[in-house]
Design an enzyme around this catalytic site. Structure first.
Site, PDB file in Angstrom:
ATOM      1  CD  GLN A 117      30.350  43.302  44.467  1.00 31.22           C
ATOM      2  OE1 GLN A 117      31.455  43.368  43.953  1.00 31.22           O
ATOM      3  NE2 GLN A 117      29.766  44.346  45.033  1.00 31.22           N
ATOM      4  CE1 TYR A 221      39.190  40.756  27.758  1.00 29.83           C
ATOM      5  CE2 TYR A 221      40.772  39.060  28.396  1.00 29.83           C
ATOM      6  CZ  TYR A 221      40.107  40.250  28.662  1.00 29.83           C
ATOM      7  OH  TYR A 221      40.358  40.930  29.820  1.00 29.83           O
ATOM      8  CG  ASP A 305      37.452  50.001  43.796  1.00 31.94           C
ATOM      9  OD1 ASP A 305      38.503  49.331  43.821  1.00 31.94           O
ATOM     10  OD2 ASP A 305      36.450  49.659  43.139  1.00 31.94           O
TER      11      ASP A 305
END
Length: 541
Positions: A117, A221, A305
Site C-alpha cells: 500500500q 512460516y 477495519d
C-alpha cells in the site's frame, strides 16, 4: 455558518478511505478526506490485491495505473501458496499449508497482484484528487454530531492547531481498528477480540534470496525452536517483511525487540547465523476478530477495519474494506443524485456486515491452521479463497430472489443468481473485446437477447417512470454484444427471451428465465426495490 460544506466527509486516508473518495468522485460526488498522518503509508502493508479489487479499480478507470506498480510478475508468488519450513535454509523441505485458488480466466477478467500500500495509496490519492476529492493530511477529526439533515464535524490541523467546521450530508468512518468515529458513535463490536500479538519487521537482506533458492510463495512460516515467524515478499524483496509473534502474557512487549534482537530473530529463522540484515522499521500490531454490531448509524457509516477486524491470514483486510467502499460509494451517489431512496443505504449494512462477519470467521480458521491448532471442524468450514474473493452473496431488500443461499457457499457459484456477482464472459462489441464486468458501473443494466423485446421495452418504461438510470444490452447474434467464449444465457441461467437486472456494482438484483408475465409492471417493481424506492408510492406519483 460552516467553514466547509461537502456531500461526503471521509475520516481516514488509508486504502479504504481513499477508495471511498475515488469511487465517489467517479460517480460525481465531492468528498473531503481527513487523515491525521502526514502522508500516505511508507511501509508495504496489505500487499495482496484480489481479482475483485482489481475489477473495481478497472471499473473506476485506474486499472493501468495500479498494474504499472507491479514489480515484475507477482502471479507465480500467489501460485506458490502458503508454506512452512523449519528454517528458510531448509526451503527444499517446505510443507504446503494452503494452495488457495485466487482467480482464473473463466471467473474474472482480472488476476491477483502483489503490491504494497506504500505504492498503491499514492495512486489512490492522485486519482481521488483528480475526481474532485479534497484530501487533507495532518488533519484530524475532533468530534461530530448529526441531525436529520446531515453531519457537523469539528476538525483540527495538527501543525497549526487551527480548527474549522465541516457540514456534510454523510460521514464515512474509514479510520481503522481504533476508529474514533466508531467510538464516538458508541457502536459495540462482537467477536473473539485479540487472538495474538505480532511485530512486523521490515528488513533488507540481499543474501536471503539465495537462501530461498527462488522459491515462490505468498507466505513462508519458519517454525524453528517452535517460534513461529512468517515471511512475505509479495511486494518485492526490498524490504522483506517478517512477523514474529510475541506474548504480553509472558511479559513481552514491543520495546523489547531492539534492532539487534530483530536481526537475531531473522538470522535464526533463516538458519544462517551470519546473514547480513538491516532493520528498516518495526511495527507492533494485534491479530483480532471483531465486527461492529452495525455499519450504519443514521448518516454515519463504518468501513474497513473500523467496521470489521480480522487476522491477516488470507489477506482479506484491505481488500474487504475496498469492497465496502465500492458498495457504499455507488449507493451514496445514487441517493445524493436523487434517483435512489434512503432504504438503499440500509442495504450497505445488510450486505457488508454479513460479508465482514464471514470474512472474519474465515480469517480465524486460516489463523488456526497456520498456527497449528486447527480442528477437523475448522478444516471442514474453510472455503476456498476464490469464493471469498468473488463468490460471496448478498441478501438485502435490493435483491429480488425466492431463495437466499449462504454468504459463502462451499463451491464457487457464479451462475447469475440474484445476490451474486454477475458472471464474467468475454464479449465482442464493435470489434473490441470486453468483459461483461465492463458493462457495470454508473447505472443498472438489463441483459437480454434478441428475443427479449418485451423486457427491453419494459426497461425503458420502468426507468422513465422511476427516474432511475438503466441501460439495456442485447447479447447474441441479434444484439450489439457477441459472446466469444461461452453462451451468455447458459452462464446467466436464463433461456431465450430471459432477462437479468444487474446493479452498478456488478451484482445481480433479479432475473427471469424467459418471456411471460407482465414485464412493465414486474420490472418497475423490481427496479424500484433495487434502488431503495417505494414502488407503490412511485407508481401513484
Amino acid at each position: 455558518m460552516y467553514d466547509v460544506n461537502i456531500p461526503v466527509l471521509i475520516v481516514g486516508a488509508g486504502p479504504v478511505g481513499l477508495s471511498t473518495a475515488l469511487f465517489s468522485g467517479r460517480h460525481g460526488i465531492r468528498t473531503m478526506v481527513l487523515e491525521k498522518r502526514d502522508g500516505t503509508s511508507l511501509l508495504p502493508r496489505a500487499p495482496g490485491l484480489q481479482a475483485r479489487t482489481l475489477e473495481l479499480f478497472r471499473a473506476a478507470g485506474i486499472h493501468d495505473d495500479i498494474r504499472r506498480l507491479e514489480m515484475g510478475d507477482s502471479h507465480p508468488y500467489f501460485e506458490g501458496g502458503i508454506i512452512q519450513v523449519n528454517t528458510f535454509a531448509e526451503i527444499d523441505d517446505a510443507v504446503v499449508l494452503e494452495s488457495p485458488s485466487l482467480d482464473g480466466p473463466t471467473v474474472s477478467p482480472e488476476r491477483v497482484m502483489g503490491c504494497g500500500q506504500d505504492r498503491y495509496e499514492k495512486v489512490l490519492v492522485e486519482k481521488a484528487r483528480e475526481f474532485g476529492a479534497d484530501v487533507r493530511f495532518g488533519t484530524r477529526l475532533v468530534e461530530f454530531s448529526q441531525d436529520r439533515d446531515g453531519v457537523t464535524a469539528l476538525v483540527e490541523e495538527n501543525a497549526t492547531g487551527k480548527r474549522f467546521t465541516v457540514r456534510a450530508d454523510y460521514l464515512v468512518g474509514a479510520d481503522g481498528a481504533s476508529s474514533a468515529v466508531r467510538r464516538q458513535l458508541g457502536t459495540e463490536r462482537v467477536g473473539r477480540g485479540t487472538v495474538f500479538n505480532a511485530l512486523s519487521i521490515y528488513f533488507k537482506a540481499p543474501e536471503l534470496e539465495v537462501v530461498l533458492k527462488g522459491r515462490k510463495f505468498i507466505l513462508c512460516y519458519a517454525n524453528v525452536d517452535n517460534t513461529l515467524m512468517g515471511l512475505s515478499r509479495l511486494h518485492g524483496c526490498d524490504p522483506y517483511l517478517a512477523a514474529p509473534i510475541y506474548h504480553p502474557e509472558l511479559g513481552e512487549k514491543p520495546e523489547d525487540f531492539t534492532d539487534e534482537r530483530c536481526v537475531e530473530i531473522v538470522r535464526t529463522a533463516a538458519g544462517v547465523p551470519d546473514l547480513g540484515v538491516e532493520i528498516v522499521d518495526k511495527v507492533p500490531w494485534q491479530g483480532a476478530q471483531l465486527v461492529a454490531e452495525q455499519f450504519r448509524t443514521d448518516r454515519v457509516f463504518l468501513a474497513g477495519d473500523a467496521a470489521h477486524l480480522h487476522p491477516p491470514a488470507g489477506g482479506f483486510g484491505a481488500n474487504t474494506g475496498i469492497h465496502d467502499a465500492h458498495n457504499l460509494a455507488w449507493k451514496l451517489a445514487a441517493v445524493l443524485h436523487g434517483w435512489a431512496g434512503d432504504e438503499l443505504l440500509n442495504t450497505y449494512d445488510a450486505e457488508r456486515r454479513a460479508v465482514g462477519s464471514a470474512m472474519a470467521a474465515q480469517a480465524m480458521v486460516r489463523n488456526r491452521i497456520r498456527h497449528g491448532y486447527a480442528t477437523d471442524q475448522d478444516r471442514a468450514e474453510m472455503v476456498d479463497d476464490i469464493i471469498i474473493t468473488l463468490g460471496y452473496r448478498y441478501a438485502s431488500s435490493s435483491i429480488t430472489s425466492t431463495t437466499h443461499g449462504p454468504v459463502l457457499s462451499p463451491e464457487l457459484e457464479l451462475r447469475g443468481e440474484p445476490g451474486t456477482r454477475a458472471p464474467h464472459l468475454w464479449l465482442e462489441r464493435d470489434g473490441e473485446i470486453i468483459s461483461t464486468i465492463d458493462l457495470f458501473w454508473d447505472s443498472f443494466v438489463l441483459l437480454t437477447d434478441e428475443a427479449g423485446d418485451e423486457w427491453a421495452a419494459a426497461a425503458e418504461q420502468a426507468a422513465a417512470r422511476l427516474g432511475v438510470p438503466l441501460r439495456v444490452h442485447r447479447i447474441g447474434q441479434g444484439g450489439e454484444l457477441h459472446p466469444k467464449d461461452r453462451d451468455w444465457a447458459e452462464a446467466y441461467g436464463v433461456s431465450a427471451g430471459g432477462a437479468v437486472l444487474v446493479r452498478p456494482d456488478a451484482f445481480v438484483a433479479w432475473r427471469v428465465a424467459g418471456p411471460g408475465g407482465t414485464p412493465a409492471t414486474e420490472l418497475t417493481d423490481v427496479l424500484a426495490r433495487a434502488a431503495g424506492l417505494d414502488p407503490v408510492t412511485t407508481a401513484a406519483g
